[in-house]
Each structure stands twice: as C-alpha cells, then as structure tokens.
Design a protein around this motif. Structure first.
Motif, mmCIF file in Angstrom:
data_model
loop_
_atom_site.group_PDB
_atom_site.id
_atom_site.type_symbol
_atom_site.label_atom_id
_atom_site.label_comp_id
_atom_site.label_asym_id
_atom_site.label_seq_id
_atom_site.Cartn_x
_atom_site.Cartn_y
_atom_site.Cartn_z
ATOM 1 N N ILE A 104 0.775 -1.238 0.026
ATOM 2 C CA ILE A 104 0.133 0.040 0.053
ATOM 3 C C ILE A 104 0.938 1.106 0.197
ATOM 4 C CG2 ILE A 104 -1.388 1.415 1.412
ATOM 5 C CD1 ILE A 104 -3.009 -0.672 0.214
ATOM 6 N N THR A 113 -4.390 2.899 -1.331
ATOM 7 C CA THR A 113 -3.433 4.017 -1.424
ATOM 8 C C THR A 113 -3.807 5.204 -1.609
ATOM 9 O OG1 THR A 113 -3.641 3.657 -4.033
ATOM 10 C CG2 THR A 113 -2.210 2.026 -2.729
ATOM 11 N N LYS A 141 -2.407 -5.666 4.637
ATOM 12 C CA LYS A 141 -2.429 -4.216 4.663
ATOM 13 C C LYS A 141 -2.035 -3.535 6.084
ATOM 14 C CE LYS A 141 -5.510 -4.658 0.821
ATOM 15 N NZ LYS A 141 -5.503 -6.126 0.831
#
Length: 271
Positions: free
Chosen positions: A70, A100, A189
């Motif tokens: 990310i 992002t 993430k």
C-alpha cells in the motif's frame, strides 16, 4: 497515449486526457487501467483532467518491483501528482487502490483535495487460512483469475467486456504480472492501521450492493466512512458488484461528478 513516470525500482504507466482540475483513477490489483474506459470520458467531458494509472507490475507498468505494498502504491500516486503539476488532485481508488488513495491523502495532504474509495479494501484485514489458500490458487493462473474476476461483476457487463477480459488475461500471462497481483492480493495491509483517521479531506465511498468481496457491502462502507476524519458520503450502487465504474458507469459517474463539484469544481461548475 501511454506515458511513463520513473519511480524507485521501475516505471509506472499512465495516460492523461482533458483539461481542468486533476483527477487520478487507480485500479485494483489484477486489473489494468482500461477498467476506467467508460468512466474517464464522462469526467473529461465534464471538464476534468483525468489520469488513469497502471499499478506497479500491472498493465504497461514495469515488472518486477521489489515491493508491492500500500505504501509503495501511495508513493507512486504522489509521484504522479507531482509529475502532473502538483495538484491538488482528487484520487479515486478501486479495491486495493482505495488504500493507496487514503494513504497518500493522509501522508501527503497538500497533494490531495479529496478521495473516492470505490469497493474499498482500505482497512487492515486478516484472511483465515482457507481464504488465503483459495486466494493463492486463484492468483496462480490467468484463467482462474479471469473466472474469478468475471464473477465479481454482478451487474450488467459492458458490451466490450469479452474483449477487455481477453486483454486482461493476456496481460496476466506476461512474466511477473500474476506474481505482482498475488503479492497484493495476499497483503493484510498492516500499513493501513491508523491511516483512515488521518484523512481529513472530503471523501466519497462508492459500493455495489452485491459486491461479493464483502459479507455485507453496506456495513463495510459504513465502517470505512466511520473511520475517516473528514466529511464523508456513502453512495450504494444498486445491483452492482465490485466494479461499479464498469457495471453502472452512468450512475457511478453521476455520484463522482456530484462529489467533484463540491471539492474540485470546474470553472463552469463554479459559475
């Protein structure tokens, strides 16, 4: 026309059309920037300068990169915005790229005037062992990924969808591209921990009511919206799956343009 920007470890492909406030469209993992072929022209027609981007390792961007996180994607978005004049830009991120978009908004706030999170995977997640193994299998074959990808669209498929899907699978057959998508798809993430509460820009969350990637799409939209610090609106696209911009481009464009009119009005819109 494809253009490129050099970033640490490789180069990122993009195209840009139109004049006006800058809007960046970033696709999800396993997808190429042509996914926005129905949405981008509607935004250009409304008076926006629209850039669509291929994620690292995808489409016409180079492969391999050392990392596909990310944070990496957010830095790529920031580099593109600076390359195109420094913005500020509105960033629309679909699926993986919603993270992002949020990351660059939180980390480089001067570059971003607002974000659109579409079908957002914008929170830290933890896949159970069965789902992780299933994801590994699906992302081990262009054919399996193509079958899964097709199933993610629950609404009407565009007339050109067979040709687009053929192009997408051909791209995934190129060396290193499936591995890039697999790395993104298996990412929990962790960088997203604490990011959403640091996003103070206005945000729009767009979610399909039949998105199969979430047990309850509306609940997920509300969870994401609830963590964002700025003014946030949720738009549910009735009958859509994971890609509202392809399944219901007119409805998605209407929601996005209404949001853009508030955060980045064109001269004619502001008149």
């Amino acid at each position: 026309m494809t253009e490129y920007i050099e970033v640490p470890g490789g180069r990122i492909a993009y195209d840009v059309t139109g004049e006006g406030p800058l809007v960046i469209l970033a696709p999800g993992m396993g997808v190429v920037r042509a996914t926005f072929r129905l949405l981008a022209p509607k935004l250009v027609e409304a008076g926006y300068r629209v850039a669509t981007i291929d994620l690292r390792g995808h489409g016409e961007s180079s492969v391999p990169f050392d990392s596909y996180s990310i944070t990496d994607g957010g830095k790529d978005l920031a580099a593109l915005i600076r390359h195109l004049g420094g913005g500020p830009a509105v960033v629309l991120g679909n699926s993986f790229s919603s993270g992002t978009a949020a990351w660059v908004a939180a980390t480089e706030p001067s570059l971003v005037s607002g974000i659109v999170l579409e079908a957002p995977f914008a929170r830290t997640v933890s896949m159970n062992p069965f789902m992780r193994q299933l994801a590994k299998v699906i992302l081990s074959s262009p054919a399996l990924w193509g079958m899964y990808y097709k199933n993610l669209l629950k609404g009407p498929k565009p007339a050109d969808f067979p040709a687009y899907l053929k192009t997408l699978k051909a791209n995934m057959k190129e060396r290193g591209r499936l591995a890039a998508a697999r790395t993104m798809g298996l990412d929990d993430k962790p960088e997203m921990e604490g990011v959403l509460p640091r996003v103070f820009q206005p945000a729009l969350v767009v979610m399909g009511t039949k998105d199969p990637d979430f047990p309850d799409p509306k609940v997920e939209a509300e969870l994401v919206a609830g963590e964002l610090a700025g003014t946030t609106e949720i738009v549910m696209i009735e009958g859509s799956g994971h890609y509202p911009h392809q399944e219901f481009p007119a409805e998605t464009a209407a929601a996005v343009l209404a949001f853009l009119g508030q955060v980045a009005p064109t001269p004619q819109g502001a008149a």
